[in-house]
Design a protein around this motif. Structure first.
Motif, PDB file in Angstrom:
ATOM      1  N   ASP A 147      13.198  25.979  -8.717  1.00  0.00           N
ATOM      2  CA  ASP A 147      11.629  25.023  -8.558  1.00  0.00           C
ATOM      3  C   ASP A 147      10.536  24.939  -9.697  1.00  0.00           C
ATOM      4  O   ASP A 147       9.746  23.785  -8.986  1.00  0.00           O
ATOM      5  CB  ASP A 147      10.902  25.970  -7.086  1.00  0.00           C
ATOM      6  CG  ASP A 147      12.404  25.955  -5.940  1.00  0.00           C
ATOM      7  OD1 ASP A 147      12.446  25.034  -5.457  1.00  0.00           O
ATOM      8  OD2 ASP A 147      11.222  27.027  -5.314  1.00  0.00           O
TER       9      ASP A 147
ATOM     10  N   SER B  54      21.740  18.839  -5.405  1.00  0.00           N
ATOM     11  CA  SER B  54      20.548  18.206  -3.874  1.00  0.00           C
ATOM     12  C   SER B  54      19.098  18.261  -5.196  1.00  0.00           C
ATOM     13  O   SER B  54      19.461  19.033  -6.513  1.00  0.00           O
ATOM     14  CB  SER B  54      20.019  19.678  -3.186  1.00  0.00           C
ATOM     15  OG  SER B  54      19.977  20.826  -3.788  1.00  0.00           O
TER      16      SER B  54
ATOM     17  N   PRO C  31      15.258  20.115  -5.675  1.00  0.00           N
ATOM     18  CA  PRO C  31      13.630  20.617  -4.574  1.00  0.00           C
ATOM     19  C   PRO C  31      12.718  19.842  -4.072  1.00  0.00           C
ATOM     20  O   PRO C  31      12.962  18.928  -4.938  1.00  0.00           O
ATOM     21  CB  PRO C  31      13.086  21.957  -6.519  1.00  0.00           C
ATOM     22  CG  PRO C  31      13.698  21.866  -7.117  1.00  0.00           C
ATOM     23  CD  PRO C  31      15.163  20.756  -6.994  1.00  0.00           C
ATOM     24  N   ALA C  32      12.433  20.623  -3.107  1.00  0.00           N
ATOM     25  CA  ALA C  32      11.182  19.965  -2.781  1.00  0.00           C
ATOM     26  C   ALA C  32      10.556  19.161  -2.962  1.00  0.00           C
ATOM     27  O   ALA C  32       9.456  18.031  -3.318  1.00  0.00           O
ATOM     28  CB  ALA C  32      10.792  20.652  -0.894  1.00  0.00           C
ATOM     29  N   ALA C  33       9.634  20.215  -4.105  1.00  0.00           N
ATOM     30  CA  ALA C  33       8.477  20.224  -5.072  1.00  0.00           C
ATOM     31  C   ALA C  33       8.719  18.571  -5.147  1.00  0.00           C
ATOM     32  O   ALA C  33       8.021  17.980  -6.506  1.00  0.00           O
ATOM     33  CB  ALA C  33       8.110  20.921  -5.819  1.00  0.00           C
TER      34      ALA C  33
ATOM     35  N   ARG D 115       8.885  15.976  -5.396  1.00  0.00           N
ATOM     36  CA  ARG D 115       8.394  14.487  -4.508  1.00  0.00           C
ATOM     37  C   ARG D 115       6.946  14.996  -5.091  1.00  0.00           C
ATOM     38  O   ARG D 115       6.232  13.766  -5.409  1.00  0.00           O
ATOM     39  CB  ARG D 115       8.532  14.773  -2.935  1.00  0.00           C
ATOM     40  CG  ARG D 115       7.800  13.735  -2.176  1.00  0.00           C
ATOM     41  CD  ARG D 115       7.710  13.789  -0.633  1.00  0.00           C
ATOM     42  NE  ARG D 115       9.535  13.179  -0.132  1.00  0.00           N
ATOM     43  CZ  ARG D 115       9.775  12.973   0.987  1.00  0.00           C
ATOM     44  NH1 ARG D 115       8.642  13.327   1.800  1.00  0.00           N
ATOM     45  NH2 ARG D 115      11.229  13.019   1.144  1.00  0.00           N
ATOM     46  N   GLU D 116       6.451  15.786  -4.925  1.00  0.00           N
ATOM     47  CA  GLU D 116       4.946  15.684  -5.329  1.00  0.00           C
ATOM     48  C   GLU D 116       5.413  15.633  -6.825  1.00  0.00           C
ATOM     49  O   GLU D 116       4.475  14.486  -7.821  1.00  0.00           O
ATOM     50  CB  GLU D 116       4.328  16.854  -5.507  1.00  0.00           C
ATOM     51  CG  GLU D 116       4.357  17.347  -4.060  1.00  0.00           C
ATOM     52  CD  GLU D 116       4.128  19.440  -4.107  1.00  0.00           C
ATOM     53  OE1 GLU D 116       3.650  19.714  -5.312  1.00  0.00           O
ATOM     54  OE2 GLU D 116       4.108  19.859  -2.611  1.00  0.00           O
TER      55      GLU D 116
END
Length: 201
Positions: free
Chosen positions: A164, A184, A186-188, A190-191
């Motif tokens: 992350d 996959s 980490p969602a972060a 996108r930031e």
């Protein structure tokens, strides 16, 4: 090679590329004013243990050789800013490398690295890191401290997941992750893209 360096203590630039060299004469240890050393496209398998005597070195180019390791004495090069070691046979890096506190550019493309030193993040002014075409499976958590890192190339390794913290590096402008084994992100991330970082997948 004869001892051509005797008496050349004020030499600042040494270019020895494309000479089929496998060693540097011991007298070169006295080149204490040397800023730039280029030994690319030779047949070096090891580097001299006295390398740390060259205290003024700011840039070393040693790509396209047969180096299996870097000497631990490389940590004594406190002025080093650029290290080019592409296309060698390195399987690991000495932990002493992190003592090169002024290192800004580290190019390690096309070696055999399977991991990085746990202390790698202590290279706090590093801005460009090229690790493409190695065999890395993970990244040390200390790399989260590389707050000045702008360009990170991880192409063609063996990464299956990403930490992350990678998305939180504040200066990152370009991140290349192509040709890994990622399932996959980490969602972060996108930031990271919203902040303007170019990501290649």
């Amino acid at each position: 090679m004869p001892d051509v360096f005797v008496g050349l203590t004020a030499l600042k630039f040494l270019y020895l590329s494309n000479n089929s060299l496998s060693q540097i004469p011991g007298t070169a240890r006295h080149l204490t004013d040397l800023n730039y050393l280029n030994i690319t496209d030779n047949i070096f398998t090891i580097l001299p243990s006295w390398l740390d005597k060259l205290k003024s070195l700011t840039e070393i180019r040693m790509y396209n050789n047969k180096l299996g390791a870097l000497p631990e004495q490389i940590g004594g090069l406190a002025s080093l800013q650029e290290l080019h070691v592409m296309n060698n046979l390195l399987e690991e890096l000495p932990s002493e490398l992190v003592l090169c506190k002024r290192l800004k550019k580290l190019l390690l493309q096309s070696n055999r690295l399977v991991n990085l030193p746990e202390e790698f993040g202590e290279l706090e002014v590093l801005s460009e890191l090229d690790l493409r075409f190695n065999a890395l499976t993970d990244l040390p958590e200390s790399m989260a401290k590389l707050t000045r890192l702008r360009f990170l190339d991880l192409r063609a390794n063996m990464l299956t997941t990403l930490p992350d913290w990678l998305a939180l590096l504040p200066s990152l402008e370009k991140l290349d992750l192509r040709w890994n084994r990622l399932t996959s992100l980490p969602a972060a991330f996108r930031e990271l893209e919203e902040r303007g970082c170019v990501i290649y997948l």
